[in-house]
Design a protein around this motif. Structure first.
Motif, short mmCIF file in Angstrom:
data_model
loop_
_atom_site.label_atom_id
_atom_site.label_comp_id
_atom_site.label_asym_id
_atom_site.label_seq_id
_atom_site.Cartn_x
_atom_site.Cartn_y
_atom_site.Cartn_z
N GLU A 40 -11.32 12.29 21.82
CA GLU A 40 -10.37 13.30 22.29
C GLU A 40 -10.69 14.64 21.63
OE1 GLU A 40 -6.37 10.57 22.58
OE2 GLU A 40 -7.32 10.85 20.64
N TRP A 41 -10.50 15.73 22.38
CA TRP A 41 -10.80 17.06 21.83
C TRP A 41 -9.91 17.39 20.64
CZ3 TRP A 41 -6.80 20.50 21.76
CH2 TRP A 41 -5.73 20.22 22.61
N SER A 42 -8.74 16.73 20.57
CA SER A 42 -7.79 17.01 19.48
C SER A 42 -8.20 16.34 18.16
CB SER A 42 -6.41 16.49 19.88
OG SER A 42 -6.50 15.10 20.19
N GLN A 43 -9.15 15.40 18.23
CA GLN A 43 -9.46 14.62 17.02
C GLN A 43 -10.28 15.41 16.00
OE1 GLN A 43 -11.26 10.80 17.87
NE2 GLN A 43 -9.64 10.21 19.30
N GLN A 44 -9.93 15.21 14.73
CA GLN A 44 -10.74 15.73 13.63
C GLN A 44 -11.24 14.52 12.82
OE1 GLN A 44 -8.80 18.90 11.34
NE2 GLN A 44 -7.56 19.44 13.13
N LYS A 45 -12.55 14.43 12.67
CA LYS A 45 -13.16 13.31 11.94
C LYS A 45 -13.62 13.85 10.59
CE LYS A 45 -17.18 10.23 12.28
NZ LYS A 45 -18.39 9.93 13.09
N ILE A 46 -13.03 13.32 9.52
CA ILE A 46 -13.33 13.83 8.17
C ILE A 46 -13.62 12.65 7.24
CG2 ILE A 46 -12.48 15.22 6.24
CD1 ILE A 46 -10.51 16.57 8.15
N SER A 47 -14.73 12.74 6.52
CA SER A 47 -15.02 11.64 5.59
C SER A 47 -14.18 11.80 4.32
CB SER A 47 -16.51 11.58 5.27
OG SER A 47 -16.92 12.80 4.73
N VAL A 48 -13.98 10.68 3.64
CA VAL A 48 -13.19 10.68 2.40
C VAL A 48 -14.13 10.98 1.23
CG1 VAL A 48 -11.88 9.21 0.82
CG2 VAL A 48 -11.39 9.17 3.28
N HIS A 49 -13.81 12.02 0.50
CA HIS A 49 -14.60 12.41 -0.67
C HIS A 49 -14.34 11.44 -1.82
CE1 HIS A 49 -16.32 14.65 -3.94
NE2 HIS A 49 -15.15 14.86 -4.51
N ARG A 50 -13.06 11.07 -2.01
CA ARG A 50 -12.73 10.21 -3.14
C ARG A 50 -11.44 9.44 -2.84
NH1 ARG A 50 -11.71 13.91 -7.71
NH2 ARG A 50 -13.95 13.94 -8.01
N PRO A 51 -11.49 8.09 -2.85
CA PRO A 51 -10.25 7.31 -2.77
C PRO A 51 -9.66 7.15 -4.17
CG PRO A 51 -12.17 5.85 -2.55
CD PRO A 51 -12.69 7.22 -2.88
N ILE A 52 -8.35 7.33 -4.30
CA ILE A 52 -7.68 7.18 -5.60
C ILE A 52 -6.57 6.14 -5.47
CG2 ILE A 52 -6.56 8.38 -7.55
CD1 ILE A 52 -7.91 10.65 -4.99
N PRO A 53 -6.92 4.84 -5.61
CA PRO A 53 -5.86 3.83 -5.60
C PRO A 53 -5.04 3.93 -6.88
CG PRO A 53 -8.00 2.80 -6.03
CD PRO A 53 -8.26 4.27 -5.82
N HIS A 54 -3.77 3.55 -6.80
CA HIS A 54 -2.92 3.58 -7.99
C HIS A 54 -3.54 2.71 -9.08
CE1 HIS A 54 0.60 3.08 -10.61
NE2 HIS A 54 1.05 4.19 -10.05
N GLN A 55 -3.55 3.22 -10.31
CA GLN A 55 -4.26 2.52 -11.40
C GLN A 55 -3.63 1.16 -11.72
OE1 GLN A 55 -2.75 5.46 -11.58
NE2 GLN A 55 -1.29 5.51 -13.28
N GLN A 56 -2.36 0.95 -11.32
CA GLN A 56 -1.73 -0.36 -11.59
C GLN A 56 -1.62 -1.22 -10.32
OE1 GLN A 56 1.54 1.72 -13.59
NE2 GLN A 56 1.32 0.25 -15.26
N TYR A 57 -2.41 -0.89 -9.30
CA TYR A 57 -2.40 -1.72 -8.09
C TYR A 57 -2.88 -3.12 -8.43
CZ TYR A 57 -4.13 -3.73 -3.74
OH TYR A 57 -4.40 -4.60 -2.71
N ASP A 58 -2.14 -4.12 -7.94
CA ASP A 58 -2.47 -5.53 -8.17
C ASP A 58 -2.78 -6.17 -6.82
OD1 ASP A 58 -2.34 -8.33 -8.48
OD2 ASP A 58 -0.96 -8.16 -10.18
N ASN A 59 -4.05 -6.54 -6.60
CA ASN A 59 -4.42 -7.04 -5.27
C ASN A 59 -3.94 -8.47 -5.01
OD1 ASN A 59 -6.21 -8.51 -6.80
ND2 ASN A 59 -8.06 -7.66 -5.86
N LYS A 60 -3.36 -9.12 -6.02
CA LYS A 60 -2.79 -10.47 -5.79
C LYS A 60 -1.33 -10.37 -5.35
CE LYS A 60 -6.03 -13.09 -8.55
NZ LYS A 60 -6.84 -11.89 -8.94
N THR A 61 -0.55 -9.54 -6.05
CA THR A 61 0.88 -9.41 -5.71
C THR A 61 1.13 -8.24 -4.74
OG1 THR A 61 1.31 -7.90 -7.53
CG2 THR A 61 1.50 -10.25 -8.02
#
Length: 236
Positions: A68-89
């Motif tokens: 679509e002409w309205s779309q903007q495609k931008i790559s992610v320079h840096r993902p910053i997940p929360h430092q206390q993210y727990d992928n089990k809970t």
């Protein structure tokens, strides 16, 4: 455990949610996608479990299978997940994505407001959630166009911490219990990371939940100090 699909919803009016982001996620040979939402010209907020080695953000999209002409495609320079993210809970399931360049804000691409720190949405309030995730628990196919559904905020007790139940990892300080289990309306696979919008504000992030609601959303208001500090630290 389902992670984000719009069930019992309808197609959104094109570009009525200019803050919505579609995330194309690559991790080695694995491909997946998530939702997200624009909170400033160069930051998208999403769920930490939507991380990958390469993330591309599409803004201004309605039909994600069309250029679509309205779309903007931008790559992610840096993902910053929360430092206390727990992928089990899936506790602290929140991540900021710093974009490689600023989004151009216009009628199709815009930001959404965040809540005040520790603001509470009372049970019984109606909110909405949108995404490109699956539209039924039976089907693996995903819709091309953005879909939305209205969901009710539930009391924390509706997501009980029973050691043998699906909500054993529910944490009321960082999570919200949303969606009436008697109505098959919720978010599920592919909608992860999208916003729970109450009024004009992004109060939650699609996180996890069992097949039949309620779903569990990251409580954005808990993380306002972290969001503000992280964005300040990385602003060019």
């Amino acid at each position: 455990m389902t992670l984000g699909e719009i069930i019992g919803g309808w197609e959104a009016k094109p570009h009525s949610r200019p803050y919505m982001a579609y995330l194309d996620i690559r991790d080695g040979k694995n491909k997946s996608f998530c939702g997200g939402f624009l909170v400033s010209e160069n930051f998208v907020l999403t769920a930490a479990h939507c991380n990958g080695s390469k993330i591309t953000v599409y803004l201004g999209a309605h039909n994600i299978r069309l250029r679509e002409w309205s779309q903007q495609k931008i790559s992610v320079h840096r993902p910053i997940p929360h430092q206390q993210y727990d992928n089990k809970t899936l506790n602290n399931d929140i991540m900021l994505l710093q974009l490689a360049k600023k989004a151009k804000l216009n009628g199709d691409v815009g930001t959404i407001a965040l809540p005040r720190a520790n603001e509470i949405v009372k049970p019984g309030n109606w909110c909405s959630v949108a995404g490109w995730g699956r539209t039924s628990t039976e089907s693996e196919s995903t819709p091309a166009r953005l879909r939305e559904v209205n969901v009710m905020v539930m009391p924390d007790a509706k997501c009980p911490k029973d050691p043998y139940g699906p909500y054993n990892n529910y944490n009321s300080s960082t999570m919200m219990c949303v969606g009436d289990p008697n109505q098959c309306k919720d978010s599920s696979q592919g909608d992860s990371g999208g916003p729970l919008v109450c009024g004009e504000t992004a109060q939650g992030i699609v996180s996890w939940g069992p097949c039949r609601g309620p779903g569990v959303y990251t409580r954005v208001s808990t993380f306002i100090p972290w969001i503000r500090a992280t964005m300040r630290r990385l602003q060019p």
